[in-house]
Design a protein around this motif. Structure first.
Motif, short mmCIF file in Angstrom:
data_model
loop_
_atom_site.label_atom_id
_atom_site.label_comp_id
_atom_site.label_asym_id
_atom_site.label_seq_id
_atom_site.Cartn_x
_atom_site.Cartn_y
_atom_site.Cartn_z
N LEU A 60 18.44 -40.71 35.06
CA LEU A 60 18.47 -41.86 34.49
C LEU A 60 17.45 -42.81 34.31
CD1 LEU A 60 20.55 -43.84 32.89
CD2 LEU A 60 20.99 -44.78 35.43
N ALA A 61 16.53 -42.61 35.22
CA ALA A 61 15.24 -43.31 35.43
C ALA A 61 14.37 -42.96 36.40
CB ALA A 61 15.81 -44.99 35.80
N GLN A 62 13.44 -43.41 36.49
CA GLN A 62 12.14 -43.14 37.38
C GLN A 62 11.58 -44.45 37.99
OE1 GLN A 62 8.94 -40.81 36.22
NE2 GLN A 62 8.19 -40.24 38.34
N LEU A 63 11.70 -44.60 39.45
CA LEU A 63 11.26 -46.09 39.89
C LEU A 63 9.67 -46.06 39.76
CD1 LEU A 63 13.66 -45.89 43.28
CD2 LEU A 63 14.17 -46.91 40.99
N ASP A 64 9.38 -47.19 40.02
CA ASP A 64 7.98 -47.65 39.88
C ASP A 64 7.30 -47.11 41.27
OD1 ASP A 64 8.19 -48.46 37.26
OD2 ASP A 64 8.40 -50.80 38.06
N GLY A 65 6.19 -46.78 41.31
CA GLY A 65 5.26 -46.68 42.59
C GLY A 65 4.65 -45.27 42.30
N ALA A 66 3.90 -45.15 43.53
CA ALA A 66 3.09 -43.94 43.53
C ALA A 66 3.87 -42.58 43.36
CB ALA A 66 2.32 -43.70 44.79
N ARG A 67 4.88 -42.21 43.77
CA ARG A 67 5.57 -41.38 43.85
C ARG A 67 6.61 -41.22 42.64
NH1 ARG A 67 6.06 -38.47 49.76
NH2 ARG A 67 3.74 -38.64 50.12
N GLY A 68 7.16 -42.40 42.54
CA GLY A 68 8.19 -42.74 41.37
C GLY A 68 9.49 -41.95 41.63
N ALA A 69 10.39 -42.45 42.48
CA ALA A 69 11.57 -41.63 42.89
C ALA A 69 12.50 -41.50 41.50
CB ALA A 69 12.37 -42.14 43.94
N PHE A 70 13.16 -40.44 41.22
CA PHE A 70 14.26 -40.25 40.05
C PHE A 70 15.57 -40.72 40.58
CE2 PHE A 70 11.09 -36.72 39.25
CZ PHE A 70 10.86 -37.30 38.20
N VAL A 71 16.08 -41.43 39.76
CA VAL A 71 17.40 -41.98 40.10
C VAL A 71 18.43 -41.39 38.83
CG1 VAL A 71 18.77 -43.86 40.03
CG2 VAL A 71 16.59 -44.17 40.67
N PHE A 72 19.55 -40.96 39.27
CA PHE A 72 20.29 -40.04 38.24
C PHE A 72 21.89 -40.74 38.32
CE2 PHE A 72 17.45 -37.20 40.14
CZ PHE A 72 16.99 -36.21 39.00
N ASP A 73 22.46 -40.69 37.45
CA ASP A 73 23.73 -41.25 37.36
C ASP A 73 24.96 -40.03 37.50
OD1 ASP A 73 26.37 -41.88 36.38
OD2 ASP A 73 25.60 -42.98 34.53
N MET A 74 25.60 -40.34 38.54
CA MET A 74 26.68 -39.27 38.96
C MET A 74 27.45 -38.79 37.60
SD MET A 74 27.94 -37.57 41.60
CE MET A 74 28.16 -38.05 43.09
N ASN A 75 27.96 -39.73 36.95
CA ASN A 75 28.73 -39.23 35.65
C ASN A 75 27.92 -38.28 34.95
OD1 ASN A 75 30.94 -40.88 36.24
ND2 ASN A 75 29.68 -42.55 35.34
N ASP A 76 26.52 -38.25 34.71
CA ASP A 76 25.72 -37.43 34.00
C ASP A 76 26.01 -35.98 34.50
OD1 ASP A 76 25.07 -39.36 32.16
OD2 ASP A 76 22.95 -39.76 32.95
N LEU A 77 25.55 -36.15 36.00
CA LEU A 77 25.62 -34.88 36.69
C LEU A 77 26.76 -33.92 36.34
CD1 LEU A 77 23.49 -33.51 38.56
CD2 LEU A 77 24.88 -34.47 40.61
N VAL A 78 28.00 -34.76 36.73
CA VAL A 78 29.25 -34.19 36.71
C VAL A 78 29.40 -33.62 35.03
CG1 VAL A 78 31.86 -34.58 36.39
CG2 VAL A 78 30.39 -35.39 38.24
#
Length: 70
Positions: free
Chosen positions: A45-63
């Motif tokens: 869904l998005a990538q967080l700011d920062g050096a490593r930029g963690a990914f954020v997913f929407d559970m509904n998209d995964l399902v």
């Protein structure tokens, strides 16, 4: 937070999950999640700011993606 999608949508905070949770749900290694994102097989869904930029997913998209794959 950098959005990776151009579409406007409502997201319920309880439905947001990180790469570690995605790897647990899919029974894959966390590094595989990163490779799948890089190849386009899995879209966060998005990538967080920062050096490593963690990914954020929407559970509904995964399902939805799991249902489409079956």
């Amino acid at each position: 937070m950098k959005s990776l999608s151009n579409e406007a949508r409502i997201v319920v905070p309880g439905q947001l999950i990180g790469a570690g949770t995605v790897s647990d749900i899919l029974s894959i290694d966390r590094s595989t999640v990163s490779r799948w994102v890089a190849s386009g097989k899995l879209v966060p869904l998005a990538q967080l700011d920062g050096a490593r930029g963690a990914f954020v997913f929407d559970m509904n998209d995964l399902v939805k993606n799991a249902e489409d794959a079956s």
